[in-house]
Each structure stands twice: as C-alpha cells, then as structure tokens.
Design a protein around this motif. Structure first.
Motif, PDB file in Angstrom:
ATOM      1  N   MET A  72     -20.066  51.894  10.062  1.00 47.45           N
ATOM      2  CA  MET A  72     -21.395  51.296  10.010  1.00 47.45           C
ATOM      3  C   MET A  72     -22.330  51.921  11.031  1.00 47.45           C
ATOM      4  SD  MET A  72     -20.364  47.304   9.330  1.00 47.45           S
ATOM      5  CE  MET A  72     -22.083  46.749   9.349  1.00 47.45           C
TER       6      MET A  72
ATOM      7  N   TRP B  92     -23.301  47.260   1.865  1.00 49.89           N
ATOM      8  CA  TRP B  92     -22.575  46.274   1.072  1.00 49.89           C
ATOM      9  C   TRP B  92     -21.092  46.476   1.348  1.00 49.89           C
ATOM     10  CZ3 TRP B  92     -24.764  42.471  -1.886  1.00 49.89           C
ATOM     11  CH2 TRP B  92     -26.135  42.588  -2.168  1.00 49.89           C
ATOM     12  N   ILE B  93     -20.401  45.392   1.697  1.00 53.28           N
ATOM     13  CA  ILE B  93     -19.008  45.497   2.119  1.00 53.28           C
ATOM     14  C   ILE B  93     -18.099  44.707   1.183  1.00 53.28           C
ATOM     15  CG2 ILE B  93     -17.374  45.136   4.000  1.00 53.28           C
ATOM     16  CD1 ILE B  93     -19.800  45.119   5.914  1.00 53.28           C
TER      17      ILE B  93
ATOM     18  N   VAL C 262     -16.672  40.485   7.709  1.00 55.71           N
ATOM     19  CA  VAL C 262     -18.021  40.810   7.244  1.00 55.71           C
ATOM     20  C   VAL C 262     -19.042  39.942   7.969  1.00 55.71           C
ATOM     21  CG1 VAL C 262     -19.516  41.070   5.242  1.00 55.71           C
ATOM     22  CG2 VAL C 262     -17.051  41.446   5.007  1.00 55.71           C
TER      23      VAL C 262
ATOM     24  N   LYS D 112     -22.202  41.134  10.492  1.00 53.99           N
ATOM     25  CA  LYS D 112     -23.590  40.683  10.430  1.00 53.99           C
ATOM     26  C   LYS D 112     -24.057  40.197  11.808  1.00 53.99           C
ATOM     27  CE  LYS D 112     -27.629  39.549   9.166  1.00 53.99           C
ATOM     28  NZ  LYS D 112     -28.651  40.606   8.967  1.00 53.99           N
TER      29      LYS D 112
ATOM     30  N   ILE E 129     -26.787  43.138   5.459  1.00 51.86           N
ATOM     31  CA  ILE E 129     -25.360  43.196   5.166  1.00 51.86           C
ATOM     32  C   ILE E 129     -25.092  42.331   3.940  1.00 51.86           C
ATOM     33  CG2 ILE E 129     -23.018  42.774   5.986  1.00 51.86           C
ATOM     34  CD1 ILE E 129     -24.418  44.866   7.643  1.00 51.86           C
TER      35      ILE E 129
ATOM     36  N   VAL F  99     -24.465  35.989   5.535  1.00 47.54           N
ATOM     37  CA  VAL F  99     -24.887  37.370   5.304  1.00 47.54           C
ATOM     38  C   VAL F  99     -26.158  37.376   4.454  1.00 47.54           C
ATOM     39  CG1 VAL F  99     -22.574  38.364   5.547  1.00 47.54           C
ATOM     40  CG2 VAL F  99     -23.344  37.534   3.305  1.00 47.54           C
TER      41      VAL F  99
END
Length: 337
Positions: A156, A168-169, A195, A199, A207, A226
C-alpha cells in the motif's frame, strides 16, 4: 465524466469476475442500480494492445460508472493499454494484483505481484502518467507464506507513493501453491480486521473491502469501517439484491423494482445484440440469478438455461421466462428450487 471517488461518500461495487462481468452482465446490473460502481472482467494489457479492442473494451453508455480492470506487470505495456482505453471513456482504471488463476501466474501478474511491490508501484506510476482517470489497485492481504501485517502495508505504501487513487482489498490471502483458483475464493480464511486496520493507518486513503460478503446488511456493517464495499458472487447469484443498493447504500428514495420494464429493456437489448450477430444466451446467462427464492424462479431459470440456447432463440424467450415468475406472491419456493 466525474470520477466515483471525486463525489465523496461510500461506494458499493460489483467485483470484476473473469467470464462473468462482461458487457451484457454490466448492462443488466445497471438496470437494477443507478449508483453501483461496475467493473469489467480483467483484460490483459497485451490483449488491449494487440487484440480486438472494440470487443475487449466496448461497452454501453448506460453502464457508467464503470471501471476497466487491467492485468499486467510491464509498466510500458500498462501505460500503452491505458492510453488505448482512454478512448473508451471508462471512469476508472484498476490494476489487478489479486487474481490467483494459473494463467495469471504464468503471465507474472495478478496475485503473484504481491511478492514484488516495487513492480506494482512502477506499473501504477506509468498508468498515472498515461491518464487523468483514477488509477486504483485491487489486491489480496498477502500470498503464500507472506505475513499480511508486513506485506499489505508495504504494498500500500509503495502504490500510494506512486499515485494510486484508491485500494480495494480482498480480505484473504491467495495461496499460489497448493490451491486452485476456485479454492482460493473460499479456503483461505477471511480477515476483515486487517482491512479495517489499514483504513485506520491510511486514514486519508479510499479503502474498499471485498471477499465473502453476501448481503447488503453485511455491506452496511463493513461501511462503518471502510469507504467501499465490493460484492462478487453474491451479487451475481442473487442479482435482485442490486435493486436495493441505491436506497440502502446511497440513501436514494425507495422504489419498487419495475420488473416489466426490466423485461422490456432486456428484450430490446437482446434483440439489438442478436441483430448484430450475437446469440441470446450471451445475454440471458447473466439473468438466471434474478429471482432467486421467488415463486417461479426455478421455471424462470429452466427457460433461460434451455430455450435461450436453442438455434434461432429470440427475445420472446425472456418474455416467457418472466411470465413464469409470480411477482404478486411474497412466499418463496422450497429450498430444493
């Protein structure tokens, strides 16, 4: 066109899915939600440069907002692909750093790029230099033996420094050794919390989260943590879920779906597609999940699956399939449907 990210607020997206989210699928999805961000299937940079561009990149104006997902690892090729794609007026260009399929690995892109964040960053920088559109990245939390707490933030940091506009994860690892692409969608455990932590760590960055999300209730819960939520198979297998997105996620006035209008729109669309040399089944295969659980859904699926495949099948098959559904009944079919 206005970038989905420039508007601010939350974003609901339908994930890019190889062999599924083609132009016919996206046209259908757009009839159900005016706001959802739609993604193409992944298109390899080499194919864009050397292949049939209109077939690979063409889309209906109604699909917007729509993002193009590109696969590749060579910065020069990615930049050239983006320059070509600009003529097709997409709203976003997304770089695939998450697909674990064998053909992606053999091309040295997709999820295996998690192992080479500098390569990903170089690709993002080249893409940003080639377009004014948002350039985003879709990745996993890690691959194989990587420690996601180290690998994910490292990736990232590098792509954000290169200019990525959003990340986008998919909240699972990808196991490139030992698991098939299908198994990679289910077996690696989900880790939504990492995730959420990303953020918190990158608070000024958009995110979005993906992976195993099945309902809009779950989507709303994720959006407390997120900026975006992405549904894949759930939105495809139970397509009518998209009819509630605009109200539930975007706060638009609630409106009951006009199924007869959808029928007529898809019949007209299919007629145009057939007149251009296409086949009805190329359109209707994306419609079989429309009425999951509703009375008549099984017959609806049967008609679309069998009759649409017959030689010379026309839009009247869609009308017959819709006629099989009881829209006045709130009861659902048996679980065996």
């Amino acid at each position: 066109m206005t970038s989905p990210y420039e508007k601010g607020g939350k974003i609901f997206a339908v994930a890019p899915m190889i062999d599924w989210t083609d132009r016919h699928c996206r046209f259908l999805h757009r009839q159900l939600s005016r706001e959802a961000l739609l993604y193409t299937e992944m298109v390899v940079a080499d194919a864009i440069i050397h292949g049939p561009r209109d077939r690979l990149l063409g889309h209906h104006l109604q699909e917007h907002p729509v993002a193009l997902q590109v696969g590749g690892s060579d910065p020069a090729k990615l930049a050239e692909a983006v320059r070509i794609a600009e003529d097709y007026r997409y709203d976003e260009i997304n770089l695939n750093v998450g697909c674990p399929s064998d053909r992606v690995q053999s091309g040295t892109f997709g999820a295996c790029l998690m192992l080479t964040p500098d390569v990903v960053a170089a690709g993002v920088a080249a893409m940003k230099a080639a377009t004014a559109l948002p350039v985003t990245v879709k990745c996993r939390i890690g691959v194989d033996e990587q420690d996601p707490e180290v690998a994910l933030p490292e990736l990232m940091e590098k792509v954000l420094e290169a200019g990525a506009d959003a990340i986008w994860i998919h909240a699972r690892k990808a196991w490139l050794k030992g698991l098939s692409p299908k198994e990679n969608r289910d077996i690696p455990p989900l880790d939504y919390e990492i995730v959420y932590r990303m953020k918190q760590r990158f608070s000024d960055v958009f995110i979005g989260i993906n992976g195993g999300i099945k309902t809009l209730e779950e989507a709303e819960q994720h959006l407390r943590h997120v900026d975006g939520v992405m549904l894949g198979r759930a939105a495809y297998g139970d397509t009518a879920i998209l009819a509630d997105v605009d109200q539930r996620i975007y706060g638009r006035p609630q409106a009951s779906p006009d199924w007869s209008a959808l029928r007529d729109t898809m019949m007209a669309y299919a007629e145009t597609h057939i007149a251009g040399g296409g086949r009805l089944q190329q359109v209707t295969r994306h419609m079989v999940g429309l009425f999951s659980g509703m009375t008549g859904a099984r017959r609806f699926r049967q008609i679309l699956s069998s009759d649409a495949a017959k030689p010379g099948a026309g839009p009247e098959v869609i009308a017959a399939a819709f006629a099989a559904v009881d829209f006045s009944c709130g009861e659902t079919e048996a679980l065996s449907a």
